[in-house]
Design a protein around this motif. Structure first.
Motif, PDB file in Angstrom:
ATOM      1  N   THR A  51       0.838  -1.213   0.000  1.00 26.85           N
ATOM      2  CA  THR A  51       0.000   0.000   0.000  1.00 26.85           C
ATOM      3  C   THR A  51       0.872   1.262   0.000  1.00 26.85           C
ATOM      4  N   GLY A 153      -8.591   5.906   2.110  1.00 24.07           N
ATOM      5  CA  GLY A 153      -7.818   4.836   1.481  1.00 24.07           C
ATOM      6  C   GLY A 153      -6.916   4.087   2.443  1.00 24.07           C
ATOM      7  N   VAL A 155      -5.572   1.617   5.366  1.00 25.49           N
ATOM      8  CA  VAL A 155      -5.877   0.208   5.641  1.00 25.49           C
ATOM      9  C   VAL A 155      -5.923  -0.005   7.149  1.00 25.49           C
ATOM     10  N   SER A 196     -14.116  -4.576   3.499  1.00 28.49           N
ATOM     11  CA  SER A 196     -13.359  -5.479   4.387  1.00 28.49           C
ATOM     12  C   SER A 196     -13.410  -6.926   3.931  1.00 28.49           C
ATOM     13  N   GLN A 209     -10.373  -1.393   4.067  1.00 31.18           N
ATOM     14  CA  GLN A 209      -9.887  -0.126   3.513  1.00 31.18           C
ATOM     15  C   GLN A 209     -10.935   0.947   3.785  1.00 31.18           C
ATOM     16  N   LYS A 211     -13.069   4.074   3.122  1.00 38.67           N
ATOM     17  CA  LYS A 211     -13.580   4.763   1.927  1.00 38.67           C
ATOM     18  C   LYS A 211     -14.580   5.826   2.364  1.00 38.67           C
ATOM     19  N   ALA A 218     -14.647  -0.560  -3.683  1.00 35.46           N
ATOM     20  CA  ALA A 218     -13.381  -0.328  -2.984  1.00 35.46           C
ATOM     21  C   ALA A 218     -12.639   0.771  -3.716  1.00 35.46           C
TER      22      ALA A 218
END
Ligand code: SAM
Length: 219
Positions: A51, A153, A155, A196, A209, A211, A218
């Protein structure tokens, strides 16, 4: 489950002198031997690297085993902020991260993580990667607190979400730990700001993630 995990650890992870020393230090100091599995650690490292995260927050440091994996993911280009209840554990983790070459890239904040998260929010700090691995009863609170200080964005990973496989078993007498993790899994699966998936690595690792609210795909 145990056999599958042993197989994955054997095939996909290598002997690592630094990490072996961390596990030995945890044992020697009589700390709980509850670090993430080698494969879960490797997966965290890969996630951070894939990422491109550089501003990582961990909840639950213990002896620094997962911390080293997270730091290895960003290499020389990032920082780790780690929240830990116990001063003595944070000290062990700090020593181990220094031995692994990350002494100037890691900050430990001791005390109850919910308080530390509130302070970080007040200071308007933001992060692009989170790892939740502390007291299970607060997982839902940690999740919401992380979302509040997450960049779009970002994680969020969380460990132990399979509760040793018990979340998938039909039991007559539900156990508190199992129910807590089941509720957490429902929450991550249906949260309007998360995309998820639970991956059966180690004791189960959810990766979400962040959003925009109710965005259908996603990022
Ligand atoms: N992530 C570590 C690893 O894999 O190397 C293992 C963390 S261990 C499972 C859980 C840690 O959370 C313990 O070190 C414990 O002291 C810490 N902890 C428990 N309750 C906490 C709280 N309220 N706030 C911060 N840390 C807490």
């Amino acid at each position: 489950m145990k056999k599958i995990n042993q197989y994955i650890d054997e095939v996909f992870t290598q002997q690592d002198a630094v990490l072996d020393e961390v596990l030995a230090s945890i044992k020697e100091k009589g700390m709980p031997e509850i670090s993430v599995s080698p494969a879960a650690g490797k997966w965290l490292s890969m996630l951070v690297a894939m990422t491109g995260a550089t501003n990582v927050l961990e909840i639950g440091a213990l002896g620094g085993y997962s911390g080293i994996h997270l730091a290895r993911g960003f290499g020389k280009d990032g920082t780790l902020t780690s929240l830990e209840l116990e001063d003595t554990y944070a000290e062990v983790a700090r020593t181990n991260l220094a031995k692994a070459g990350f002494h100037d890239q890691v900050t430990y904040i001791t005390g109850p993580a919910l308080d530390s998260l509130a302070t970080l929010a007040k200071e308007k700090r933001t992060f692009d990667f989170f790892f939740i691995d502390a007291d299970k009863g607060n997982y839902e609170n940690y999740l919401e607190a992380c979302i509040q200080i997450a960049e779009l964005g970002a994680v969020i990973a969380a460990d132990n979400v399979l509760a040793r496989g018990s979340v998938a078993e039909d039991t007559i007498e539900p156990r508190k730990y199992t129910e807590t993790m089941k509720e957490f899994n429902r929450k991550t699966a249906n949260h309007p700001q998360l995309e998820s998936l639970l991956l059966p690595v180690g004791d189960g690792l959810t990766v979400s993630q962040v959003k925009k609210k109710n965005e259908s795909r996603a990022l």
